[in-house]
Design a protein around this motif. Structure first.
Motif, PDB file in Angstrom:
ATOM      1  N   UNK A  60       1.729  -4.443   5.576  1.00 18.89           N
ATOM      2  CA  UNK A  60       2.824  -3.798   5.164  1.00 18.89           C
ATOM      3  C   UNK A  60       4.028  -4.536   5.965  1.00 18.89           C
ATOM      4  N   UNK A  61       4.052  -4.379   7.212  1.00 19.40           N
ATOM      5  CA  UNK A  61       5.214  -4.535   8.080  1.00 19.40           C
ATOM      6  C   UNK A  61       5.440  -6.276   7.816  1.00 19.40           C
ATOM      7  N   UNK A  62       4.600  -6.877   7.649  1.00 18.42           N
ATOM      8  CA  UNK A  62       4.667  -8.518   7.225  1.00 18.42           C
ATOM      9  C   UNK A  62       5.220  -8.744   5.968  1.00 18.42           C
ATOM     10  N   UNK A  63       4.703  -8.051   4.978  1.00 18.35           N
ATOM     11  CA  UNK A  63       4.987  -8.190   3.433  1.00 18.35           C
ATOM     12  C   UNK A  63       6.337  -7.874   3.402  1.00 18.35           C
ATOM     13  N   UNK A  72       6.494  -9.808  -5.877  1.00 16.39           N
ATOM     14  CA  UNK A  72       5.143  -9.219  -5.187  1.00 16.39           C
ATOM     15  C   UNK A  72       5.262  -8.129  -4.199  1.00 16.39           C
ATOM     16  N   UNK A  73       6.152  -8.333  -2.854  1.00 13.40           N
ATOM     17  CA  UNK A  73       6.205  -7.195  -2.119  1.00 13.40           C
ATOM     18  C   UNK A  73       7.069  -6.095  -2.355  1.00 13.40           C
ATOM     19  N   UNK A  74       7.676  -5.956  -3.762  1.00 11.48           N
ATOM     20  CA  UNK A  74       8.385  -4.972  -4.225  1.00 11.48           C
ATOM     21  C   UNK A  74       7.357  -4.239  -4.761  1.00 11.48           C
ATOM     22  N   UNK A  96       3.688   0.667  -4.352  1.00 16.29           N
ATOM     23  CA  UNK A  96       2.282   1.246  -4.715  1.00 16.29           C
ATOM     24  C   UNK A  96       1.823   1.982  -3.396  1.00 16.29           C
ATOM     25  N   UNK A  97       2.295   1.541  -1.940  1.00 11.30           N
ATOM     26  CA  UNK A  97       2.222   2.261  -0.957  1.00 11.30           C
ATOM     27  C   UNK A  97       3.082   3.453  -1.099  1.00 11.30           C
ATOM     28  N   UNK A 150       8.949   4.740  -4.749  1.00  5.82           N
ATOM     29  CA  UNK A 150       8.666   5.575  -5.851  1.00  5.82           C
ATOM     30  C   UNK A 150       8.098   7.143  -5.472  1.00  5.82           C
ATOM     31  N   UNK A 151       8.056   7.907  -6.073  1.00  2.81           N
ATOM     32  CA  UNK A 151       7.764   9.259  -5.876  1.00  2.81           C
ATOM     33  C   UNK A 151       6.203   9.256  -5.397  1.00  2.81           C
ATOM     34  N   UNK A 152       5.762  10.166  -4.753  1.00  2.00           N
ATOM     35  CA  UNK A 152       4.018  10.084  -4.314  1.00  2.00           C
ATOM     36  C   UNK A 152       3.325  10.669  -5.697  1.00  2.00           C
ATOM     37  N   UNK A 153       2.399   9.678  -5.645  1.00  2.78           N
ATOM     38  CA  UNK A 153       1.679  10.056  -7.213  1.00  2.78           C
ATOM     39  C   UNK A 153       2.029   9.456  -8.414  1.00  2.78           C
ATOM     40  N   UNK A 154       3.297   8.879  -8.400  1.00  2.11           N
ATOM     41  CA  UNK A 154       3.933   8.290  -9.711  1.00  2.11           C
ATOM     42  C   UNK A 154       2.963   7.418 -10.094  1.00  2.11           C
ATOM     43  N   UNK A 155       2.632   7.719 -11.669  1.00  2.00           N
ATOM     44  CA  UNK A 155       1.510   6.888 -12.148  1.00  2.00           C
ATOM     45  C   UNK A 155       2.074   5.311 -12.340  1.00  2.00           C
ATOM     46  N   UNK A 156       3.083   4.990 -12.696  1.00  2.57           N
ATOM     47  CA  UNK A 156       3.466   3.495 -12.823  1.00  2.57           C
ATOM     48  C   UNK A 156       3.307   2.941 -11.294  1.00  2.57           C
ATOM     49  N   UNK A 157       3.769   3.478 -10.285  1.00  3.83           N
ATOM     50  CA  UNK A 157       3.582   2.915  -8.992  1.00  3.83           C
ATOM     51  C   UNK A 157       2.134   2.786  -8.569  1.00  3.83           C
ATOM     52  N   UNK A 158       1.346   3.642  -9.285  1.00  2.00           N
ATOM     53  CA  UNK A 158      -0.261   3.459  -8.804  1.00  2.00           C
ATOM     54  C   UNK A 158      -0.824   2.383  -9.510  1.00  2.00           C
ATOM     55  N   UNK A 159      -0.456   2.012 -10.787  1.00  2.00           N
ATOM     56  CA  UNK A 159      -0.746   0.873 -11.401  1.00  2.00           C
ATOM     57  C   UNK A 159      -0.073  -0.253 -10.898  1.00  2.00           C
TER      58      UNK A 159
END
Ligand code: HEM
Ligand code: HEM
Length: 178
Positions: free
Chosen positions: A49-52, A99-101, A106-107, A126-135
């Motif tokens: 995460x920190x390097x990305x 890519x990092x975004x 997702x994180x 993104x909000x925690x659990x947001x479907x699009x961000x899990x994808x």
């Protein structure tokens, strides 16, 4: 006054620092444990995460500097080759922003806090659990491998110029003083 034939020092420094950091980021991605529901962002995952996010910041700086600082005129080549070079360079610039975004989104969906090099807390994308961000996690992986392919093409083109066309293309980007 002769026309510049090499990239400016900051452009060259950023190119090679990013090559090293991106290589390290792929290594971390392969070494870090598989991520499941409930995995905590510790150890190698925290480094990823920190390097990305550092790569994201340097890439943004690089694009701004490219717009301000410009580039030397392209070497003579057929038009399709200039077009192909522009297309691959554009893909690498956009790809290493997107890519990092995607990883960041997702994180955030996993409820992880995202930081810049372990120094600065960043907001959730993104909000925690947001479907699009899990994808976005799967898209992150596919985009990462797609960009690896683009890097392969880019390196093959550079080596073909250097060793078959013998036009010393790599010297335009090679780190040196001044
Ligand atoms: C240029 C920067 C980056 C590269 C090259 C990269 C590369 C990768 C790769 C190749 C994977 C898949 C690993 C596998 O095959 O198992 C991965 C997974 C992952 N990355 Fe990144 N990454 C980058 C930036 C980031 C950032 C900035 C974050 C978060 C802030 C992040 C978070 C993640 C997460 C959460 C996963 C797991 C996704 C899932 O399995 O659903 N990545 N990364
Ligand atoms: C992570 C890997 C890499 C990325 C993301 C990357 C990205 C880029 C980008 C975006 C440019 C365009 C510069 C511009 O005009 O704005 C560029 C140019 C260049 N890259 Fe890379 N590069 C990578 C690896 C390499 C490697 C390994 C080599 C050497 C074999 C290389 C050699 C060059 C050369 C010679 C140029 C200048 C091309 C020209 O004069 O038109 N790159 N690179």
């Amino acid at each position: 006054m002769s026309e510049t034939t090499v990239y400016n020092p900051l452009a060259r420094a950023l190119h090679w620092w990013l090559v090293l950091l991106i290589a390290a980021e792929f290594a971390l991605a392969w070494l870090m444990p598989d991520i499941h529901r409930g995995t905590q962002p510790e150890a190698l995952i925290a480094w990823h995460i920190g390097l990305g996010t550092t790569i994201l910041a340097l890439m943004a700086l690089r694009i701004v500097w490219r717009l301000i600082g410009g580039a030397p005129a392209m070497l003579p080549a057929p038009r399709w080759q200039h077009r192909a070079a522009h297309a691959v360079h554009g893909l690498l610039y956009l790809g290493f922003i997107a890519l990092p975004l995607l990883g960041w989104a997702n994180a955030s969906a996993r409820g992880w806090s995202v930081h810049l090099a372990g120094l600065l807390q960043l907001p959730a994308l993104a909000a925690q659990g947001a479907g699009w961000a899990r994808e976005a996690g799967d898209v992150h992986q596919v985009v990462a491998y797609g960009l690896l392919g683009a890097i392969g093409l880019h390196v093959l083109a550079a080596l073909q110029h250097q060793f078959m066309l013998r036009d010393n293309l790599i010297a335009r980007m090679w780190p040196r003083r001044g």
